[in-house]
Design a protein around this motif. Sequence first.
Motif, PDB file in Angstrom:
ATOM      1  N   LYS A 141      52.969  -9.576  61.713  1.00 12.80           N
ATOM      2  CA  LYS A 141      54.046  -9.434  62.741  1.00 12.80           C
ATOM      3  C   LYS A 141      54.652 -10.785  63.046  1.00 12.80           C
ATOM      4  O   LYS A 141      55.567 -10.509  63.973  1.00 12.80           O
ATOM      5  CB  LYS A 141      53.135  -8.787  63.845  1.00 12.80           C
ATOM      6  CG  LYS A 141      52.741  -7.381  63.824  1.00 12.80           C
ATOM      7  CD  LYS A 141      53.920  -6.677  64.119  1.00 12.80           C
ATOM      8  CE  LYS A 141      53.487  -5.154  64.284  1.00 12.80           C
ATOM      9  NZ  LYS A 141      54.409  -4.139  64.662  1.00 12.80           N
ATOM     10  N   ASN A 233      58.769 -14.953  72.786  1.00 11.16           N
ATOM     11  CA  ASN A 233      58.712 -13.585  72.742  1.00 11.16           C
ATOM     12  C   ASN A 233      60.341 -13.049  72.916  1.00 11.16           C
ATOM     13  O   ASN A 233      60.729 -11.939  72.487  1.00 11.16           O
ATOM     14  CB  ASN A 233      58.085 -12.860  73.980  1.00 11.16           C
ATOM     15  CG  ASN A 233      56.675 -12.893  73.827  1.00 11.16           C
ATOM     16  OD1 ASN A 233      56.326 -13.484  72.719  1.00 11.16           O
ATOM     17  ND2 ASN A 233      55.815 -12.236  74.651  1.00 11.16           N
ATOM     18  N   LYS A 255      55.664  -5.129  68.829  1.00 11.58           N
ATOM     19  CA  LYS A 255      54.494  -5.717  69.702  1.00 11.58           C
ATOM     20  C   LYS A 255      53.683  -6.679  68.717  1.00 11.58           C
ATOM     21  O   LYS A 255      53.750  -6.334  67.306  1.00 11.58           O
ATOM     22  CB  LYS A 255      53.542  -4.426  69.998  1.00 11.58           C
ATOM     23  CG  LYS A 255      54.053  -3.517  70.930  1.00 11.58           C
ATOM     24  CD  LYS A 255      53.148  -2.197  71.264  1.00 11.58           C
ATOM     25  CE  LYS A 255      53.769  -1.279  72.369  1.00 11.58           C
ATOM     26  NZ  LYS A 255      53.149  -0.066  72.567  1.00 11.58           N
ATOM     27  N   PRO A 256      53.032  -7.552  69.044  1.00 11.25           N
ATOM     28  CA  PRO A 256      52.617  -7.706  70.627  1.00 11.25           C
ATOM     29  C   PRO A 256      53.779  -8.887  71.439  1.00 11.25           C
ATOM     30  O   PRO A 256      53.715  -9.033  72.225  1.00 11.25           O
ATOM     31  CB  PRO A 256      51.267  -8.450  70.588  1.00 11.25           C
ATOM     32  CG  PRO A 256      51.620  -9.303  69.172  1.00 11.25           C
ATOM     33  CD  PRO A 256      52.175  -8.575  68.234  1.00 11.25           C
ATOM     34  N   TYR A 257      54.891  -9.181  70.375  1.00 16.12           N
ATOM     35  CA  TYR A 257      56.049 -10.180  70.899  1.00 16.12           C
ATOM     36  C   TYR A 257      56.732  -9.407  71.872  1.00 16.12           C
ATOM     37  O   TYR A 257      57.897  -9.086  71.138  1.00 16.12           O
ATOM     38  CB  TYR A 257      56.314 -10.842  70.010  1.00 16.12           C
ATOM     39  CG  TYR A 257      55.204 -11.804  69.050  1.00 16.12           C
ATOM     40  CD1 TYR A 257      54.524 -12.509  69.795  1.00 16.12           C
ATOM     41  CD2 TYR A 257      55.270 -11.421  67.903  1.00 16.12           C
ATOM     42  CE1 TYR A 257      53.501 -13.236  68.969  1.00 16.12           C
ATOM     43  CE2 TYR A 257      54.039 -11.990  67.040  1.00 16.12           C
ATOM     44  CZ  TYR A 257      53.373 -12.939  67.532  1.00 16.12           C
ATOM     45  OH  TYR A 257      52.237 -13.627  67.034  1.00 16.12           O
TER      46      TYR A 257
END
Length: 290
Positions: A141, A233, A255-257
């Motif tokens: 990710k 983010n 996700k998770p950012y």
Amino acid sequence: MKISSLYHQAQLAIGLIDCSSKDDLISSLDWFTANMNFCLHLITTQEREEEMNLSDRYPDVTFILFKNTSTTGEYINALSDECYTTYFLVLRTDTILIEYQGQELMRIMSDKNRPAIIAPVMLSSQLEVIPTLRAPHLSGKDFDPLSFTPTVSEVREEENLYPLMGLGLYDRALFQRLRVYDSQITGEFFQMADFGIRCYLLGYSIITTRNIVIQFPQKLSIVEDRSPCEGMNRFYTKAMSIRRIAGKNMVEKWKPYVDKSLLNEEIKKKQIILQKTDFFTLMDNWKEKE
């Protein structure tokens, strides 16, 4: 008066980011005032200017003063607001300008498919070419761009995902239309990558060519700080939240950012309309070129 001012608008400004020793600063100012007949701007702190009495020593230089040190993106944003020229060239006081082929650079910038930025070829203190070409890549990710060495055996225009350290020749109007660097991202790596990817997602490009060559006389290599930072983010949300499927842009959380506020206020309402491709298509197309 406004029309007359535009007609006589200077073509190029040079912005020097003060980021090294006092000796480097003086050496840079002396060289550029003697050798380059363009509007010269120095981006430094108010304390440094007062300590060295620079404005008296260099009356033809425009000083952009910050109360405290800031991010590279904010320095460049300030330069774009103050220079009032068609183009601006961003350099640093710890670099030496080895080559600047102005006529060829202006030819590239006047083309209808002009890039947003022309980034320089960079040389180490040993005159070795530094790998400054970046290609989009993910590690799981996480954004993890690949690095390549530019071609110097011939003059070529090679696509580059973002300008390392923000150095290069900018189209001022296009830079501002693309909404400049995100000052809420504090890390230089993510700040530069955010703007570079934004260029490509909106249909523009960044290139590197040996028509601009700079040297770092005191560096053997350049290491980017890719560690997490405040505003990271925001980068992921803008770069990864839209997928283009069958010619339509669809929002999908990365996700998770995720920056939820940015996703709801910016991505879903504005970016989804303007974006012409997505990061994943960009990454696939880049691999094909390689």
